[in-house]
Design an enzyme around this catalytic site. Structure first.
Site, mmCIF file in Angstrom:
data_model
loop_
_atom_site.group_PDB
_atom_site.id
_atom_site.type_symbol
_atom_site.label_atom_id
_atom_site.label_comp_id
_atom_site.label_asym_id
_atom_site.label_seq_id
_atom_site.Cartn_x
_atom_site.Cartn_y
_atom_site.Cartn_z
ATOM 1 N N ARG A 1 93.962 103.693 30.366
ATOM 2 C CA ARG A 1 95.015 103.605 30.041
ATOM 3 C C ARG A 1 95.741 102.636 31.155
ATOM 4 O O ARG A 1 96.769 101.611 30.971
ATOM 5 C CB ARG A 1 96.064 104.661 30.351
ATOM 6 C CG ARG A 1 97.561 104.723 30.255
ATOM 7 C CD ARG A 1 98.223 106.153 30.829
ATOM 8 N NE ARG A 1 97.407 106.571 31.906
ATOM 9 C CZ ARG A 1 98.008 106.312 33.120
ATOM 10 N NH1 ARG A 1 98.905 105.274 33.372
ATOM 11 N NH2 ARG A 1 97.421 106.789 34.575
ATOM 12 N N ARG A 2 95.383 102.767 32.474
ATOM 13 C CA ARG A 2 95.902 101.818 33.540
ATOM 14 C C ARG A 2 95.368 100.497 33.471
ATOM 15 O O ARG A 2 95.861 99.380 33.464
ATOM 16 C CB ARG A 2 95.540 102.385 34.980
ATOM 17 C CG ARG A 2 96.204 103.613 35.414
ATOM 18 C CD ARG A 2 95.704 104.162 36.609
ATOM 19 N NE ARG A 2 96.246 105.535 36.974
ATOM 20 C CZ ARG A 2 95.790 106.742 37.489
ATOM 21 N NH1 ARG A 2 94.279 106.472 37.797
ATOM 22 N NH2 ARG A 2 96.349 107.589 37.714
#
Length: 342
Positions: free
Chosen positions: A128-129
Site C-alpha cells: 500500500r505504501r
C-alpha cells in the site's frame, strides 16, 4: 482473589509495548491479575517479503491458536494486521482509543517527501505504501524491506536505530535486540513507518515528516489495537468481560469497522495496495470514510469518499461496503490484484 488473565503477545518491542498498555488498562479497569505470555508467529520466523508469505495475517494465526487452545485468555493485535475474516470461537471484544493513524517518513537529514532527491531509496514492507509512494514520486527507488522498527531505522543513513522506549514491559526480557545484526545499515535515504508505532516506542524523534491521510492513505485499522478473546469470555458479569467493555472505544470501533468493511468487500488481503480512513464528524455525528485503491506500480490511484450514520457497527459496516461497491464500479479491479480474502 482477582481473576487471573493471561495476555498473549508477539515478542517484538512494539508488540510488547502495545500489549503492556492493554494489560495495564485491563488490570486497572477490572482489578485483574494479568500475566503476559509471548507467542512466536510465522511472521517472526520468516524473513521473506510479507506479500509472498501471506500478508500481515501471518502475525495473527499463532496468537489465535494460543487463545483457542487455552495458552492465553486475551490476544492483542495491531488491528491493521488482523484479517477481515473472523476466527471461529473468537471475537474482538475491545478496540481501545486509536493513536495517530497516519504514516510517517523517517528520512536522512530531515528530508521530506517533496525534498528527497530523485533516485532516493525509500524502504517499506507495505505494498500500500509502496504503490502510493510511486504515484506521488515516481522518480524514487522504493525498496521492499522487513524487520522491526529499530532494524528499519538503522537502514537510514544517519538515523539512530536504538529504541528509546522504557516501559516496564520492554527491556531485558526482550529475546532479541532492537536491531538485527545481519541487517544492512545506512543503505537507504528514508523509510516509511506507522506514526502510532513510533509514538508507542518513543521514536517520534526519527520522523522528518508526518504524511496526512489525503496524501498517503493509511491501512485499514492503522493506529488501532484489537483485543481478541474467546467468545464466551466477552459476555457475562466476569471481571474480564466488564474490563473489556470499559476498554472499548466506540468512535474508534465504528471507524475501523467501516475501514475493514472496505477491505472485506474488495476481497483484498491485508497487504493489498488499499488504504482507508474513517473518523467521526463530531459536528454532524456522522461517519466519514475515505478509501484508496492504487496500482502496485503507482501508475493509477482511485480515491473516493462517503459518509453515513454511525449509529452502530452494522451501520459502519454498511458504509464501508457501499464505498467499496463505488470503488468497484469505478474500476478498482483494473488497478489492484483483488481476490478472495486469505
Amino acid at each position: 482473589m482477582p481473576q487471573q488473565v493471561r495476555v498473549g503477545t508477539r515478542a517484538s518491542a512494539l508488540a510488547l509495548t502495545q500489549t503492556g498498555h492493554v494489560a495495564d488498562a485491563l488490570a486497572a479497569l477490572g482489578g485483574l491479575a494479568v500475566e503476559t505470555v509471548r507467542v512466536r508467529t510465522q511472521g517472526d520466523r520468516v524473513r521473506a517479503s510479507l506479500a509472498t508469505i501471506g500478508g500481515t495475517g501471518v502475525f495473527v494465526t499463532a496468537l489465535r491458536d494460543a487463545l483457542l487452545d487455552g495458552r492465553c485468555d486475551v490476544a492483542v493485535h495491531s488491528l491493521k494486521d488482523l484479517p477481515t475474516v473472523p476466527a471461529d470461537g473468537l471475537v474482538i471484544a475491545a478496540v481501545p482509543p486509536r493513536q495517530d493513524p497516519r504514516d510517517a517518513l523517517c528520512a536522512r537529514d530531515g528530508l521530506t517527501l517533496a525534498t528527497l532527491p530523485a533516485g532516493a531509496r525509500v524502504g517499506t514492507g507495505s505494498p500500500r505504501r509502496a504503490a502510493q509512494l510511486r504515484a506521488l514520486r515516481p522518480d524514487l527507488d522504493v525498496v521492499d524491506i522487513r524487520g522491526n522498527v529499530g532494524t528499519r531505522l538503522g537502514r537510514v543513513r544517519g538515523l539512530d536505530p536504538t529504541t528509546h522506549a522504557t516501559g516496564a514491559h520492554i527491556g531485558a526480557e526482550a529475546p532479541h535486540p532492537g536491531v538485527a545484526t545481519d541487517a544492512p545499515r545506512g543503505d537507504l535515504d528514508a523509510v516509511v513507518l506507522a506514526a502510532a508505532g513510533l509514538a508507542r516506542l518513543g521514536r517520534l524523534d526519527a520522523v522528518s515528516e508526518t504524511l496526512d491521510p489525503d496524501v498517503l492513505a493509511p491501512a485499514p485499522g492503522q493506529g488501532a489495537l484489537a483485543v481478541e478473546v474467546r467468545a464466551a469470555d466477552a459476555v457475562g458479569d466476569t471481571a474480564l468481560a466488564a474490563a473489556l467493555r470499559a476498554l472499548d472505544h466506540t468512535p474508534t470501533r465504528r471507524a475501523v469497522v467501516a475501514e475493514r468493511a472496505v477491505l472485506a468487500r474488495l476481497e483484498a488481503g491485508c497487504a493489498a495496495p488499499i488504504g482507508a480512513w474513517g473518523r467521526l464528524d463530531e459536528t454532524t455525528g456522522t461517519l466519514v470514510l475515505d478509501a484508496v485503491v492504487a496500482a502496485p506500480d503507482g501508475s493509477r490511484v482511485l480515491r473516493l469518499a462517503a459518509r453515513g450514520p454511525a449509529d452502530d457497527d452494522a451501520a459502519a459496516d454498511a458504509l464501508g461496503r457501499r464505498l467499496a461497491e463505488d470503488l468497484l464500479d469505478a474500476g478498482a479491479t483494473d488497478l489492484a490484484p483483488l481476490g478472495p480474502v486469505r
